[in-house]
Scaffold this motif. Structure first.
Motif, PDB file in Angstrom:
ATOM      1  N   GLU A 198      64.982-116.310  -5.729  1.00  0.00           N
ATOM      2  CA  GLU A 198      66.291-116.246  -5.675  1.00  0.00           C
ATOM      3  C   GLU A 198      66.853-116.344  -4.397  1.00  0.00           C
ATOM      4  O   GLU A 198      67.777-116.827  -3.756  1.00  0.00           O
ATOM      5  CB  GLU A 198      66.742-115.182  -6.380  1.00  0.00           C
ATOM      6  CG  GLU A 198      66.463-114.869  -7.835  1.00  0.00           C
ATOM      7  CD  GLU A 198      66.815-113.606  -8.479  1.00  0.00           C
ATOM      8  OE1 GLU A 198      67.532-112.621  -7.836  1.00  0.00           O
ATOM      9  OE2 GLU A 198      66.387-113.398  -9.693  1.00  0.00           O
ATOM     10  N   GLU A 199      65.927-115.754  -3.382  1.00  0.00           N
ATOM     11  CA  GLU A 199      66.226-115.638  -1.819  1.00  0.00           C
ATOM     12  C   GLU A 199      65.981-117.210  -1.330  1.00  0.00           C
ATOM     13  O   GLU A 199      67.233-117.649  -0.474  1.00  0.00           O
ATOM     14  CB  GLU A 199      65.551-114.585  -1.197  1.00  0.00           C
ATOM     15  CG  GLU A 199      65.560-114.729   0.329  1.00  0.00           C
ATOM     16  CD  GLU A 199      67.158-113.995   0.634  1.00  0.00           C
ATOM     17  OE1 GLU A 199      67.499-114.055   1.818  1.00  0.00           O
ATOM     18  OE2 GLU A 199      67.707-113.460  -0.246  1.00  0.00           O
ATOM     19  N   PHE A 200      65.097-117.717  -1.912  1.00  0.00           N
ATOM     20  CA  PHE A 200      64.959-119.082  -1.387  1.00  0.00           C
ATOM     21  C   PHE A 200      66.284-120.185  -1.583  1.00  0.00           C
ATOM     22  O   PHE A 200      66.841-120.924  -1.001  1.00  0.00           O
ATOM     23  CB  PHE A 200      63.693-119.540  -1.883  1.00  0.00           C
ATOM     24  CG  PHE A 200      63.531-121.089  -1.701  1.00  0.00           C
ATOM     25  CD1 PHE A 200      63.341-121.708  -0.371  1.00  0.00           C
ATOM     26  CD2 PHE A 200      63.584-122.111  -2.732  1.00  0.00           C
ATOM     27  CE1 PHE A 200      63.166-123.248  -0.482  1.00  0.00           C
ATOM     28  CE2 PHE A 200      63.649-123.436  -2.769  1.00  0.00           C
ATOM     29  CZ  PHE A 200      63.295-123.968  -1.613  1.00  0.00           C
ATOM     30  N   MET A 201      66.462-119.998  -3.007  1.00  0.00           N
ATOM     31  CA  MET A 201      67.627-120.896  -3.593  1.00  0.00           C
ATOM     32  C   MET A 201      68.869-120.362  -2.803  1.00  0.00           C
ATOM     33  O   MET A 201      69.671-121.342  -2.609  1.00  0.00           O
ATOM     34  CB  MET A 201      67.864-120.607  -5.125  1.00  0.00           C
ATOM     35  CG  MET A 201      66.466-121.080  -5.868  1.00  0.00           C
ATOM     36  SD  MET A 201      66.130-122.680  -5.748  1.00  0.00           S
ATOM     37  CE  MET A 201      67.520-123.502  -6.178  1.00  0.00           C
ATOM     38  N   HIS A 202      69.121-119.067  -2.429  1.00  0.00           N
ATOM     39  CA  HIS A 202      70.247-118.538  -1.855  1.00  0.00           C
ATOM     40  C   HIS A 202      70.250-119.469  -0.388  1.00  0.00           C
ATOM     41  O   HIS A 202      71.444-119.826   0.178  1.00  0.00           O
ATOM     42  CB  HIS A 202      70.421-117.374  -1.702  1.00  0.00           C
ATOM     43  CG  HIS A 202      71.650-116.639  -1.052  1.00  0.00           C
ATOM     44  ND1 HIS A 202      72.871-116.853  -1.338  1.00  0.00           N
ATOM     45  CD2 HIS A 202      71.553-116.144   0.255  1.00  0.00           C
ATOM     46  CE1 HIS A 202      73.710-116.562  -0.608  1.00  0.00           C
ATOM     47  NE2 HIS A 202      73.078-115.689   0.560  1.00  0.00           N
ATOM     48  N   ARG A 203      69.255-119.393   0.446  1.00  0.00           N
ATOM     49  CA  ARG A 203      68.904-120.040   1.658  1.00  0.00           C
ATOM     50  C   ARG A 203      68.988-121.476   1.549  1.00  0.00           C
ATOM     51  O   ARG A 203      69.759-122.223   2.206  1.00  0.00           O
ATOM     52  CB  ARG A 203      67.835-119.657   2.270  1.00  0.00           C
ATOM     53  CG  ARG A 203      67.419-118.150   2.501  1.00  0.00           C
ATOM     54  CD  ARG A 203      68.404-117.510   3.549  1.00  0.00           C
ATOM     55  NE  ARG A 203      68.107-115.939   3.748  1.00  0.00           N
ATOM     56  CZ  ARG A 203      67.259-115.630   4.495  1.00  0.00           C
ATOM     57  NH1 ARG A 203      66.551-116.524   5.194  1.00  0.00           N
ATOM     58  NH2 ARG A 203      66.932-114.161   4.616  1.00  0.00           N
ATOM     59  N   LEU A 204      68.642-122.031   0.693  1.00  0.00           N
ATOM     60  CA  LEU A 204      68.664-123.415   0.377  1.00  0.00           C
ATOM     61  C   LEU A 204      70.072-123.961   0.328  1.00  0.00           C
ATOM     62  O   LEU A 204      70.506-125.059   0.547  1.00  0.00           O
ATOM     63  CB  LEU A 204      67.947-123.972  -0.700  1.00  0.00           C
ATOM     64  CG  LEU A 204      67.945-125.515  -0.963  1.00  0.00           C
ATOM     65  CD1 LEU A 204      67.183-126.260   0.050  1.00  0.00           C
ATOM     66  CD2 LEU A 204      66.893-125.833  -2.321  1.00  0.00           C
ATOM     67  N   PHE A 205      70.912-123.181  -0.753  1.00  0.00           N
ATOM     68  CA  PHE A 205      72.361-123.525  -0.850  1.00  0.00           C
ATOM     69  C   PHE A 205      73.016-123.162   0.527  1.00  0.00           C
ATOM     70  O   PHE A 205      73.736-124.291   0.611  1.00  0.00           O
ATOM     71  CB  PHE A 205      72.838-122.460  -2.030  1.00  0.00           C
ATOM     72  CG  PHE A 205      74.282-122.599  -2.270  1.00  0.00           C
ATOM     73  CD1 PHE A 205      74.773-123.522  -3.057  1.00  0.00           C
ATOM     74  CD2 PHE A 205      75.189-121.688  -1.734  1.00  0.00           C
ATOM     75  CE1 PHE A 205      76.308-123.629  -3.413  1.00  0.00           C
ATOM     76  CE2 PHE A 205      76.457-121.464  -1.714  1.00  0.00           C
ATOM     77  CZ  PHE A 205      77.130-122.727  -2.649  1.00  0.00           C
ATOM     78  N   ASN A 206      72.820-122.152   1.072  1.00  0.00           N
ATOM     79  CA  ASN A 206      73.350-121.979   2.309  1.00  0.00           C
ATOM     80  C   ASN A 206      73.353-123.488   3.357  1.00  0.00           C
ATOM     81  O   ASN A 206      74.234-123.735   3.875  1.00  0.00           O
ATOM     82  CB  ASN A 206      73.077-120.836   3.096  1.00  0.00           C
ATOM     83  CG  ASN A 206      73.544-119.607   2.179  1.00  0.00           C
ATOM     84  OD1 ASN A 206      74.520-119.621   1.581  1.00  0.00           O
ATOM     85  ND2 ASN A 206      72.987-118.313   2.578  1.00  0.00           N
ATOM     86  N   SER A 207      72.068-123.642   3.703  1.00  0.00           N
ATOM     87  CA  SER A 207      71.776-124.894   4.232  1.00  0.00           C
ATOM     88  C   SER A 207      72.472-126.069   3.657  1.00  0.00           C
ATOM     89  O   SER A 207      73.171-126.832   4.652  1.00  0.00           O
ATOM     90  CB  SER A 207      70.326-124.984   4.326  1.00  0.00           C
ATOM     91  OG  SER A 207      69.656-124.006   5.003  1.00  0.00           O
ATOM     92  N   ALA A 208      72.443-126.382   2.430  1.00  0.00           N
ATOM     93  CA  ALA A 208      73.245-127.454   1.995  1.00  0.00           C
ATOM     94  C   ALA A 208      74.654-127.563   2.183  1.00  0.00           C
ATOM     95  O   ALA A 208      75.080-128.464   2.632  1.00  0.00           O
ATOM     96  CB  ALA A 208      72.765-127.557   0.447  1.00  0.00           C
ATOM     97  N   ILE A 209      75.444-126.516   2.103  1.00  0.00           N
ATOM     98  CA  ILE A 209      76.751-126.223   2.059  1.00  0.00           C
ATOM     99  C   ILE A 209      76.960-126.468   3.387  1.00  0.00           C
ATOM    100  O   ILE A 209      78.106-127.475   4.111  1.00  0.00           O
ATOM    101  CB  ILE A 209      77.431-124.831   1.446  1.00  0.00           C
ATOM    102  CG1 ILE A 209      77.083-124.848   0.117  1.00  0.00           C
ATOM    103  CG2 ILE A 209      78.631-124.729   2.034  1.00  0.00           C
ATOM    104  CD1 ILE A 209      78.017-125.909  -0.859  1.00  0.00           C
ATOM    105  N   ILE A 210      76.404-125.669   4.507  1.00  0.00           N
ATOM    106  CA  ILE A 210      76.767-125.887   6.023  1.00  0.00           C
ATOM    107  C   ILE A 210      76.422-127.101   6.537  1.00  0.00           C
ATOM    108  O   ILE A 210      77.299-127.540   7.069  1.00  0.00           O
ATOM    109  CB  ILE A 210      76.027-124.460   6.590  1.00  0.00           C
ATOM    110  CG1 ILE A 210      76.586-123.203   5.977  1.00  0.00           C
ATOM    111  CG2 ILE A 210      76.303-124.704   8.178  1.00  0.00           C
ATOM    112  CD1 ILE A 210      75.853-122.143   6.580  1.00  0.00           C
ATOM    113  N   SER A 211      75.237-127.716   6.210  1.00  0.00           N
ATOM    114  CA  SER A 211      74.903-129.035   7.050  1.00  0.00           C
ATOM    115  C   SER A 211      75.844-130.143   6.389  1.00  0.00           C
ATOM    116  O   SER A 211      76.343-130.801   7.392  1.00  0.00           O
ATOM    117  CB  SER A 211      73.453-129.253   6.592  1.00  0.00           C
ATOM    118  OG  SER A 211      72.615-128.391   7.120  1.00  0.00           O
ATOM    119  N   VAL A 212      75.971-130.076   5.096  1.00  0.00           N
ATOM    120  CA  VAL A 212      76.752-131.111   4.640  1.00  0.00           C
ATOM    121  C   VAL A 212      78.116-131.089   5.056  1.00  0.00           C
ATOM    122  O   VAL A 212      78.851-132.178   5.627  1.00  0.00           O
ATOM    123  CB  VAL A 212      76.613-131.275   3.070  1.00  0.00           C
ATOM    124  CG1 VAL A 212      77.509-132.449   2.431  1.00  0.00           C
ATOM    125  CG2 VAL A 212      75.372-131.560   2.603  1.00  0.00           C
TER     126      VAL A 212
END
Length: 303
Positions: free
Chosen positions: A89-103
């Motif tokens: 769950e923590e990994f998916m949260h960090r992945l979501f953060n990276s995707a939203i911020i980077s894109v």
């Protein structure tokens, strides 16, 4: 008269041709091995156990038996996917953060950078002693400044504006970080477009914005996609500002990868599994957008 042995000459030409091909392809293969070795090492390490990592075993099934230890520790192994995992769950949260911020930051940088680059390629500016070329170099010179120089000013500013650990704060700093390289790339793209196309569009009744959006943007779309991919890679891999300006809510994937340390040392298998999982979205985006680049270039050539 000098007699020329055509067969001997042809054999020499063929031998020279094959020698050049062997040298060229040998160099390309060697460079490909050097370039892909870190990726191979990361993927293979994600399937190792501690003894295999320390011994430096590299080839699966020959030098070590692959294991899901690294992926299981993250809840991403096949036998752990159906189970509850706080780490996953923590990994998916960090992945979501990276995707939203980077894109978001990359898209915003391409939008603003394209407008700035279009102005620099079409209009003449004068700020004191600075001209267009000086302004363009000013943008590029911002990449020379080490990020650590901006650490304290950004930290104080973001604290006063209540932007610490927020999406908008990290998106803003990422946009500023990649904006110079986007401006530099897009300025060269716009410089290749003849001004006569815009003049013809203005004669036909289009406004400047209409000519830009309907005539110029479709022609430079492959360049915009390339600039977006480059900006996305830079934002996705950025660690310094993410570690400095975030704490819990908006931490990105690179911060989680760097945190894979414990009292016994670095968990290389978990770090490699996280890195592999973080690489895959960029590979998918690159392959997906590469098709659009080729299609755009082909359409431009046909027109």
């Amino acid at each position: 008269m000098v007699a020329i042995d055509l067969d001997k000459f042809a054999r020499r030409q063929r031998a020279r041709w094959w020698a050049m091909r062997i040298v060229v392809y040998g160099l390309l293969i060697s460079w490909a091995v050097v370039s892909f070795f870190p990726l191979f090492w990361t993927i293979s390490t994600s399937f190792k156990t501690a003894p295999d990592v320390m011994k430096g075993n590299m080839i699966p099934w020959l030098e070590f038996a692959p294991s899901w230890l690294g992926w299981r520790s993250l809840g991403l192994s096949p036998d752990a996917l159906m189970q509850t995992s706080t780490v996953r769950e923590e990994f998916m949260h960090r992945l979501f953060n990276s995707a939203i911020i980077s894109v978001t930051a990359s898209a915003l940088a391409v939008f603003l950078g394209s407008l700035a680059a279009y102005g620099l390629s079409r209009f003449s500016y004068k700020f004191g002693h600075m001209r267009n070329s000086d302004i363009s170099f000013f943008f590029l010179s911002q990449l020379i400044m080490p990020p650590v120089v901006l650490a304290l000013p950004f930290l104080v500013l973001y604290k006063q504006l209540a932007l610490l650990d927020t999406y908008s704060g990290l998106i803003a700093v990422y946009t500023l970080m990649v904006l110079p390289i986007v401006v530099w790339i897009m300025r060269d793209q716009f410089a290749t477009i003849p001004v006569e196309l815009e003049e013809a569009a203005l004669v036909d009744g289009l406004s400047i914005w209409g000519a830009f959006s309907r005539i110029i943007v479709p022609l430079v779309l492959p360049g915009m996609v390339a600039a977006f991919i480059l900006a996305l890679i830079l934002c996705w891999n950025e660690y310094f500002f993410a570690a400095l300006l975030t704490s819990t809510n908006t931490n990105t994937l690179p911060v989680m990868i760097a945190s894979q340390t414990g009292s016994q040392g670095i968990n290389w298998w978990s770090m490699a599994a996280l890195s592999t999982a973080g690489i895959l979205p960029l590979v998918f985006v690159g392959v997906l957008l590469e098709k659009h680049i080729i299609a755009g270039m082909t359409a431009g050539a046909v027109k």
